[in-house]
Design a protein around this motif. Structure first.
Motif, PDB file in Angstrom:
ATOM      1  N   MET A   1      32.394  48.480  47.819  1.00 28.41           N
ATOM      2  CA  MET A   1      31.494  47.532  48.494  1.00 28.41           C
ATOM      3  C   MET A   1      31.974  46.105  48.233  1.00 28.41           C
ATOM      4  O   MET A   1      32.363  45.771  47.127  1.00 28.41           O
ATOM      5  CB  MET A   1      30.059  47.705  47.990  1.00 28.41           C
ATOM      6  N   SER A   2      31.938  45.289  49.272  1.00 27.45           N
ATOM      7  CA  SER A   2      32.383  43.903  49.145  1.00 27.45           C
ATOM      8  C   SER A   2      31.458  43.123  48.211  1.00 27.45           C
ATOM      9  O   SER A   2      30.267  43.438  48.093  1.00 27.45           O
ATOM     10  CB  SER A   2      32.420  43.250  50.525  1.00 27.45           C
ATOM     11  N   TRP A   3      32.002  42.091  47.577  1.00 31.75           N
ATOM     12  CA  TRP A   3      31.230  41.289  46.631  1.00 31.75           C
ATOM     13  C   TRP A   3      30.042  40.599  47.288  1.00 31.75           C
ATOM     14  O   TRP A   3      29.063  40.257  46.636  1.00 31.75           O
ATOM     15  CB  TRP A   3      32.139  40.251  45.959  1.00 31.75           C
ATOM     16  N   ASN A   4      30.101  40.375  48.613  1.00 35.74           N
ATOM     17  CA  ASN A   4      29.017  39.670  49.304  1.00 35.74           C
ATOM     18  C   ASN A   4      28.312  40.553  50.335  1.00 35.74           C
ATOM     19  O   ASN A   4      27.680  40.059  51.263  1.00 35.74           O
ATOM     20  CB  ASN A   4      29.556  38.411  49.978  1.00 35.74           C
ATOM     21  N   ALA A   5      28.422  41.891  50.167  1.00 37.52           N
ATOM     22  CA  ALA A   5      27.870  42.803  51.173  1.00 37.52           C
ATOM     23  C   ALA A   5      26.353  42.880  51.125  1.00 37.52           C
ATOM     24  O   ALA A   5      25.711  43.137  52.146  1.00 37.52           O
ATOM     25  CB  ALA A   5      28.469  44.198  50.991  1.00 37.52           C
ATOM     26  N   ALA A  25      33.218  42.197  39.052  1.00 44.82           N
ATOM     27  CA  ALA A  25      33.422  43.560  39.525  1.00 44.82           C
ATOM     28  C   ALA A  25      34.499  43.613  40.609  1.00 44.82           C
ATOM     29  O   ALA A  25      35.311  44.549  40.663  1.00 44.82           O
ATOM     30  CB  ALA A  25      32.108  44.133  40.052  1.00 44.82           C
ATOM     31  N   ALA A  26      34.515  42.603  41.485  1.00 47.29           N
ATOM     32  CA  ALA A  26      35.527  42.559  42.543  1.00 47.29           C
ATOM     33  C   ALA A  26      36.925  42.378  41.945  1.00 47.29           C
ATOM     34  O   ALA A  26      37.894  42.967  42.426  1.00 47.29           O
ATOM     35  CB  ALA A  26      35.212  41.420  43.515  1.00 47.29           C
ATOM     36  N   ILE A  27      37.022  41.576  40.874  1.00 47.28           N
ATOM     37  CA  ILE A  27      38.307  41.390  40.188  1.00 47.28           C
ATOM     38  C   ILE A  27      38.761  42.713  39.583  1.00 47.28           C
ATOM     39  O   ILE A  27      39.920  43.122  39.717  1.00 47.28           O
ATOM     40  CB  ILE A  27      38.175  40.306  39.105  1.00 47.28           C
ATOM     41  N   ALA A  28      37.841  43.418  38.909  1.00 41.35           N
ATOM     42  CA  ALA A  28      38.174  44.696  38.279  1.00 41.35           C
ATOM     43  C   ALA A  28      38.587  45.732  39.319  1.00 41.35           C
ATOM     44  O   ALA A  28      39.430  46.597  39.046  1.00 41.35           O
ATOM     45  CB  ALA A  28      36.986  45.199  37.461  1.00 41.35           C
ATOM     46  N   ALA A  29      37.998  45.656  40.510  1.00 44.62           N
ATOM     47  CA  ALA A  29      38.301  46.627  41.563  1.00 44.62           C
ATOM     48  C   ALA A  29      39.591  46.296  42.306  1.00 44.62           C
ATOM     49  O   ALA A  29      40.034  47.086  43.147  1.00 44.62           O
ATOM     50  CB  ALA A  29      37.138  46.700  42.545  1.00 44.62           C
ATOM     51  N   GLY A  30      40.179  45.149  42.041  1.00 39.84           N
ATOM     52  CA  GLY A  30      41.424  44.774  42.700  1.00 39.84           C
ATOM     53  C   GLY A  30      41.242  44.024  44.000  1.00 39.84           C
ATOM     54  O   GLY A  30      42.213  43.823  44.740  1.00 39.84           O
ATOM     55  N   THR A  31      40.009  43.613  44.294  1.00 34.34           N
ATOM     56  CA  THR A  31      39.777  42.819  45.508  1.00 34.34           C
ATOM     57  C   THR A  31      40.551  41.500  45.450  1.00 34.34           C
ATOM     58  O   THR A  31      41.047  41.014  46.470  1.00 34.34           O
ATOM     59  CB  THR A  31      38.272  42.536  45.683  1.00 34.34           C
ATOM     60  N   PHE A  32      40.617  40.931  44.260  1.00 37.45           N
ATOM     61  CA  PHE A  32      41.388  39.707  44.038  1.00 37.45           C
ATOM     62  C   PHE A  32      42.521  40.019  43.066  1.00 37.45           C
ATOM     63  O   PHE A  32      42.353  40.830  42.138  1.00 37.45           O
ATOM     64  CB  PHE A  32      40.502  38.606  43.456  1.00 37.45           C
ATOM     65  N   GLY A  75      40.730  24.748  43.721  1.00 38.18           N
ATOM     66  CA  GLY A  75      39.736  25.799  43.644  1.00 38.18           C
ATOM     67  C   GLY A  75      39.808  26.584  42.348  1.00 38.18           C
ATOM     68  O   GLY A  75      40.382  26.135  41.352  1.00 38.18           O
ATOM     69  N   SER A  76      39.223  27.775  42.381  1.00 38.10           N
ATOM     70  CA  SER A  76      39.157  28.649  41.205  1.00 38.10           C
ATOM     71  C   SER A  76      40.246  29.708  41.325  1.00 38.10           C
ATOM     72  O   SER A  76      40.181  30.576  42.202  1.00 38.10           O
ATOM     73  CB  SER A  76      37.779  29.314  41.117  1.00 38.10           C
ATOM     74  N   ILE A  77      41.250  29.647  40.445  1.00 33.85           N
ATOM     75  CA  ILE A  77      42.420  30.520  40.516  1.00 33.85           C
ATOM     76  C   ILE A  77      42.265  31.664  39.521  1.00 33.85           C
ATOM     77  O   ILE A  77      41.994  31.431  38.338  1.00 33.85           O
ATOM     78  CB  ILE A  77      43.716  29.747  40.203  1.00 33.85           C
ATOM     79  N   LEU A  78      42.443  32.894  40.013  1.00 32.25           N
ATOM     80  CA  LEU A  78      42.362  34.055  39.133  1.00 32.25           C
ATOM     81  C   LEU A  78      43.609  34.117  38.250  1.00 32.25           C
ATOM     82  O   LEU A  78      44.738  34.099  38.744  1.00 32.25           O
ATOM     83  CB  LEU A  78      42.231  35.341  39.953  1.00 32.25           C
ATOM     84  N   LEU A  79      43.404  34.199  36.929  1.00 32.21           N
ATOM     85  CA  LEU A  79      44.506  34.247  35.972  1.00 32.21           C
ATOM     86  C   LEU A  79      44.954  35.682  35.742  1.00 32.21           C
ATOM     87  O   LEU A  79      44.216  36.636  35.994  1.00 32.21           O
ATOM     88  CB  LEU A  79      44.065  33.627  34.641  1.00 32.21           C
ATOM     89  N   LYS A  80      46.167  35.821  35.248  1.00 32.66           N
ATOM     90  CA  LYS A  80      46.626  37.148  34.835  1.00 32.66           C
ATOM     91  C   LYS A  80      45.794  37.601  33.643  1.00 32.66           C
ATOM     92  O   LYS A  80      45.398  36.784  32.815  1.00 32.66           O
ATOM     93  CB  LYS A  80      48.110  37.098  34.454  1.00 32.66           C
ATOM     94  N   PRO A  81      45.528  38.898  33.535  1.00 32.81           N
ATOM     95  CA  PRO A  81      44.702  39.374  32.419  1.00 32.81           C
ATOM     96  C   PRO A  81      45.399  39.149  31.087  1.00 32.81           C
ATOM     97  O   PRO A  81      46.624  39.235  30.982  1.00 32.81           O
ATOM     98  CB  PRO A  81      44.528  40.864  32.716  1.00 32.81           C
ATOM     99  N   LYS A  82      44.605  38.862  30.054  1.00 33.42           N
ATOM    100  CA  LYS A  82      45.156  38.670  28.719  1.00 33.42           C
ATOM    101  C   LYS A  82      45.422  40.018  28.059  1.00 33.42           C
ATOM    102  O   LYS A  82      44.695  40.988  28.268  1.00 33.42           O
ATOM    103  CB  LYS A  82      44.185  37.858  27.851  1.00 33.42           C
TER     104      LYS A  82
END
Length: 250
Positions: A1-5, A25-32, A75-82
């Motif tokens: 499900m989309s983050w804004n659905a 949750a969207a980050i964990a699911a690979g949406t971003f 904007g807000s940039i997604l970082l690589k996971p630590k």
């Protein structure tokens, strides 16, 4: 499900917290993916009808958690996971990366006898000015610089074996080499971890800006008989590495 659905719930859970949860949750699911720009404050306002203050608070929470960086105009940039290292477990870099599904590799700058620093001499129980085999290596995960390591080996460890070559050290774990060629098995250690700023040489090697935050770990390790095997100083990128520890109330 989309983050804004679906709309947010108007209940006891703050709206900013719900938005942060959706994005997490969207980050964990690979949406971003790392490097992607997350929805802006204006886009969050349009999607959920929340104020800019609420939208900003949700993104600020993700920034505080180390998931994103925020830059004016970008904007807000997604970082690589630590990469997370349990502070109460002693493991080689190779073992640590393997547990996380990452490929460890090394680039050895030097491997030769050298005068001990005062802290290395004290850690190994040797006299000031004594020499020991010293190894300088770049630690990489999936080909990306993760840290720098300077290791001093106790002289008695190499008493029955020639020291490792640069090719040996580039090929894999130092701990595995010591166990295989010297019978030196590391069973315990003590480590200090502190924050620092990257000097010019460290910044170049790790691909970060000068004075960027790094984590410095100083480790003294020993074998089954309690005798020192190695003293190492590791410098890790703070944007890619973190330590965790389980706590118990006394």
């Amino acid at each position: 499900m989309s983050w804004n659905a679906t709309p947010l719930s108007h209940g006891p859970v703050p709206l900013w917290f719900q938005i942060a949860e959706r994005l997490r949750a969207a980050i964990a699911a690979g949406t971003f993916s790392a490097g992607d720009v997350l929805p802006s404050e204006a886009e969050l306002h349009a999607a959920f009808g929340v104020s800019r203050t609420t939208a900003r608070a949700s993104l600020e929470r993700l920034r505080q958690e180390g998931l994103i960086s925020r830059h004016a105009g970008r904007g807000s940039i997604l970082l690589k996971p630590k990469v997370e290292q349990p502070a109460n477990q002693l493991a080689s870099f190779s073992e640590d990366m393997s547990r996380r599904g990452l490929r460890a590799s090394y680039a050895t700058a030097s491997a030769a006898p050298a005068p001990l620093t005062s802290e290395a001499a004290e850690a190994l129980g040797l006299a000031q000015g004594a020499e020991a085999f010293c190894i300088h290596r770049l630690l990489q995960a999936d080909g990306e610089p993760m840290g720098l390591s300077v290791s001093w080996l106790a002289p008695e460890v190499l008493a029955t074996s020639a020291p490792p070559t640069v090719a040996d050290l580039d090929a894999g774990s130092l701990y595995a080499w010591l166990a295989r060629h010297c019978g030196a098995r590391i069973t315990g250690g003590h480590e200090y971890i502190e924050a620092a700023g990257a000097d010019a040489a460290t910044a170049r090697s790790l691909g970060v800006a000068r004075n960027a935050p790094i984590l410095v770990a100083r480790r003294r390790s020993w074998g089954p008989d309690g005798r020192p095997v190695e003293y190492a100083v590791m410098r890790y990128r703070a944007d890619r590495y973190r330590f965790s520890v389980d706590l118990a109330r006394a």
